[in-house]
Design a protein around this motif. Structure first.
Motif, short mmCIF file in Angstrom:
data_model
loop_
_atom_site.label_atom_id
_atom_site.label_comp_id
_atom_site.label_asym_id
_atom_site.label_seq_id
_atom_site.Cartn_x
_atom_site.Cartn_y
_atom_site.Cartn_z
N ARG A 98 0.76 -1.27 0.05
CA ARG A 98 0.12 -0.06 -0.01
C ARG A 98 0.79 1.26 0.05
O ARG A 98 0.54 2.21 -0.63
CB ARG A 98 -1.02 0.32 1.08
N TRP A 121 -10.47 6.48 -5.90
CA TRP A 121 -10.38 6.70 -4.94
C TRP A 121 -12.64 7.79 -4.96
O TRP A 121 -12.64 7.05 -4.18
CB TRP A 121 -9.22 7.67 -4.20
N ILE B 4 -4.56 0.31 -10.89
CA ILE B 4 -5.86 1.01 -10.33
C ILE B 4 -6.60 0.73 -9.50
O ILE B 4 -6.74 0.95 -8.11
CB ILE B 4 -7.23 1.86 -11.50
N GLU B 6 -4.39 -1.73 -7.43
CA GLU B 6 -3.96 -1.54 -6.33
C GLU B 6 -4.26 0.72 -5.63
O GLU B 6 -4.18 0.42 -4.37
CB GLU B 6 -2.64 -1.85 -7.15
N LEU B 7 -4.58 1.05 -6.22
CA LEU B 7 -4.43 2.73 -6.38
C LEU B 7 -5.20 1.87 -5.12
O LEU B 7 -5.26 2.69 -3.76
CB LEU B 7 -4.08 3.89 -7.39
N ARG B 8 -6.50 1.63 -5.64
CA ARG B 8 -8.64 1.45 -4.56
C ARG B 8 -7.86 1.20 -3.75
O ARG B 8 -8.40 1.62 -1.65
CB ARG B 8 -8.46 1.03 -5.13
N ALA B 9 -6.78 -0.25 -4.04
CA ALA B 9 -6.83 -0.27 -2.09
C ALA B 9 -5.75 0.04 -1.33
O ALA B 9 -6.24 -0.10 0.12
CB ALA B 9 -6.43 -1.70 -2.27
N ALA B 10 -4.83 0.89 -1.71
CA ALA B 10 -3.82 1.92 -0.94
C ALA B 10 -4.93 3.14 -0.42
O ALA B 10 -3.88 3.66 0.64
CB ALA B 10 -3.18 1.73 -2.02
N ARG B 11 -5.88 3.24 -0.66
CA ARG B 11 -6.39 4.43 -0.09
C ARG B 11 -6.77 4.84 1.26
O ARG B 11 -6.72 3.80 2.15
CB ARG B 11 -7.98 4.82 -0.49
N PRO B 12 -6.04 6.04 1.49
CA PRO B 12 -5.86 5.99 2.87
C PRO B 12 -7.20 5.86 3.32
O PRO B 12 -8.40 6.62 2.85
CB PRO B 12 -4.78 7.83 3.58
#
Lengths: 173, 378
Positions: A98, A121, B4, B6-12
């Motif tokens: 992450r 997001w 995308i 991965e980025l979604r999963a990495a959302r703070p």
């Protein structure tokens, strides 16, 4: 409560946090409340112009408020601080991946970052995201494609070295 | 995994959808809703949305400030044959100041009037293009307002759709060729979906609501109370200074749009002169203030949307990337009272290329403005 107040309040409850998240991801937390507050003040004044669904419209307004009221330099500094908050500090092993993604995101140009955030997001469709940034859906797809490619490159292990991670920060667990 | 995802999963997590805390929610909602709803508070010249009481909000829709000039392309009342083109031969530059000073004298001498409510009646007209049909439609709405002199009571408003109709004879021909539809789909700039206008007049809807913040009644650069309005300085320099305290370099509606001080003062004084409860002397001071602005012109022999003759004080509004619109306050030289205001296309551009110069795309005609003791009964 009048119909307008009711509609506005529902819209606020539905979208406020997502507008806030967008602003934070563009310019950091310091300015977020101020920008969000102004965005909804505008939405109230222009309630009859607000389409359904309201979110892309609200994000577009927030984007303009940011652009016009917060200097680019301030925005960049605030965002850098925000990104540091996301990616520094003690983090547990399980979030290494992450962390790498966030660092990769931080390295991208602002335009790329914005596009990726709207899609990943905010969960917007390319069509709605195109409305937010004010370009055609076709142009948006091209930009998204490029941004995605650059994100992927930035995520390669050859990119910036990852920091040692230890502990899970409450902030973004 | 695709980047995308991965980025979604990495959302703070704090950027997730956790509810907003109550205090912030209360603060932000009240901040927003303490501002005048464009519906309730008459406030500005006609180049941007001027709503009637909002009970029939859609009928009065124009668009947001940022796209104001683009709106010109699709709104407005039809060109009226006898009316001169704006800012052309009938512009009387040399005597503009004198005409305004004379109007100020007349305004000064109007009776003050008294009553428990400030009562206004106006008709708003806006042009919209029919979707895919190549003709223009003029929507008309009558609005009435009762604003209490005292705090503690409600403000009242009513709105009656007067029905939409083809803007000109040529538009009427096109409308007839389209089968004379009773309901016309029109496009609204800034909105992806069309709006439906009915050619049939609608019912009057009447409502009431508490005053904004308990005492704010109008917008004059900022929200003001009846006490503020009745206590405005009657000296033009002091009035100007009072108004300019709310000016910070941008559009009255949007911080996105820089606006010169003259334009801003014009915008705010149009509202003041048109239909706000100020003393005759303050109305006179507002005319004197306009007379002192270098960028305004006076046009004589203007016919308003109701067919009344008057003079107009006008200013050109230039918006980046679009055409030029002239904003006019039409007044009766004999009394210094306002007949209304309108926006005229001067230089078509952007989305207004379809409208020829001289087209009035939006207007508000004031039929009554004065004090009364009567309000609608609930």
């Amino acid at each position: 409560m009048t119909d307008d107040s009711h509609r506005f309040t529902s819209m606020y409850d539905e979208c406020r946090q997502r507008v806030w998240a967008y602003v934070v991801s563009r310019a950091g937390r310091q300015v977020a409340d101020e920008v969000v507050s102004e965005t909804f003040a505008i939405a109230w004044r222009r309630l009859d112009d607000v389409p359904e669904p309201a979110l892309p419209w609200l994000l577009g307004v927030a984007r303009n408020v940011l652009r016009d009221n917060i200097r680019a330099e301030t925005r960049r500094e605030a965002l850098n601080a925000e990104l540091r908050a996301w990616t520094e500090g003690d983090v547990a092993d399980q979030v290494t991946e992450r962390l790498g993604v966030l660092r990769a995101l931080a390295e991208l140009p602002e335009d790329d970052r914005e596009i990726l955030i709207l899609i990943a997001w905010q969960g917007l469709s390319p069509k709605d995201a195109a409305l937010v940034v004010g370009c055609s859906a076709a142009a948006f797809r091209v930009r998204l494609h490029r941004a995605r490619k650059r994100l992927k490159q930035a995520m390669e292990p050859t990119g910036r070295s990852r920091l040692r991670v230890k502990n899970l920060s409450e902030e973004w667990s | 995994m695709n980047p995308i995802d991965e980025l979604r999963a990495a959302r703070p997590a704090h950027l997730g959808d956790a509810p907003v805390d109550t205090r912030t929610r209360t603060r932000e909602l009240s901040n927003a809703m303490s501002k005048p709803r464009s519906a309730r508070l008459p406030r500005r010249g006609a180049a941007r949305p001027l709503w009637s009481f909002g009970l029939v909000g859609a009928a009065a829709v124009t668009a947001v400030a940022v796209v104001a000039v683009a709106v010109s392309g699709s709104g407005g009342t039809p060109p009226r044959a006898p009316e001169p083109a704006p800012a052309s031969t009938s512009t009387v530059r040399l005597s503009a100041r004198d005409i305004l000073l004379a109007a100020a004298e007349k305004a000064d001498r109007q009776p003050a009037g008294t009553g428990a409510y400030w009562h206004t009646v106006s008709v708003r007209r806006t042009l919209f293009p029919a979707v895919g049909a190549g003709y223009l439609v003029m929507d008309r709405q009558r609005s009435e307002g009762w604003t209490p002199r005292a705090t503690g009571g409600d403000q009242w408003g009513s709105a009656k759709p007067l029905g939409a109709r083809p803007a000109t004879a040529a538009d009427e021909q096109a409308w007839k060729r389209a089968g004379s539809p009773a309901e016309i789909q029109v496009s609204v700039p800034g909105k992806s979906r069309p709006m439906t206008l009915s050619t049939t007049p609608g019912r009057t809807q009447t409502g009431h609501s508490p005053l904004t913040d308990g005492d704010k009644v109008f917008w004059l650069g900022r929200n003001v109370t009846m006490k503020d309005l009745l206590g405005l300085p009657s000296d033009s320099a002091e009035l100007k200074a009072w108004l300019l305290r709310s000016y910070d370099g941008h559009d009255t509606e949007s911080a996105d749009e820089p606006m010169p001080a003259d334009m801003w003062l014009f915008d705010v004084s149009v509202g003041l002169i048109t239909d706000m409860p100020v003393t005759p002397q303050v109305r006179g001071a507002a005319f004197r203030m306009l007379a002192g602005l270098d960028t305004v012109d006076v046009i004589e022999g203007v016919t308003d949307a109701e067919g009344r003759q008057g003079s107009a004080v006008a200013i050109e509004e230039h918006t980046k990337g679009s055409g030029v619109v002239e904003r006019r306050l039409i007044f009766d030289q004999a009394t210094g009272r306002a007949l209304g205001n309108e926006s005229v296309v001067v230089k078509p551009g952007g989305r207004q290329t379809a409208l020829p110069a001289g087209t009035v795309w939006s207007s508000q005609a004031v039929l009554e403005a004065g004090w009364t003791d009567h309000k609608p009964s609930s």
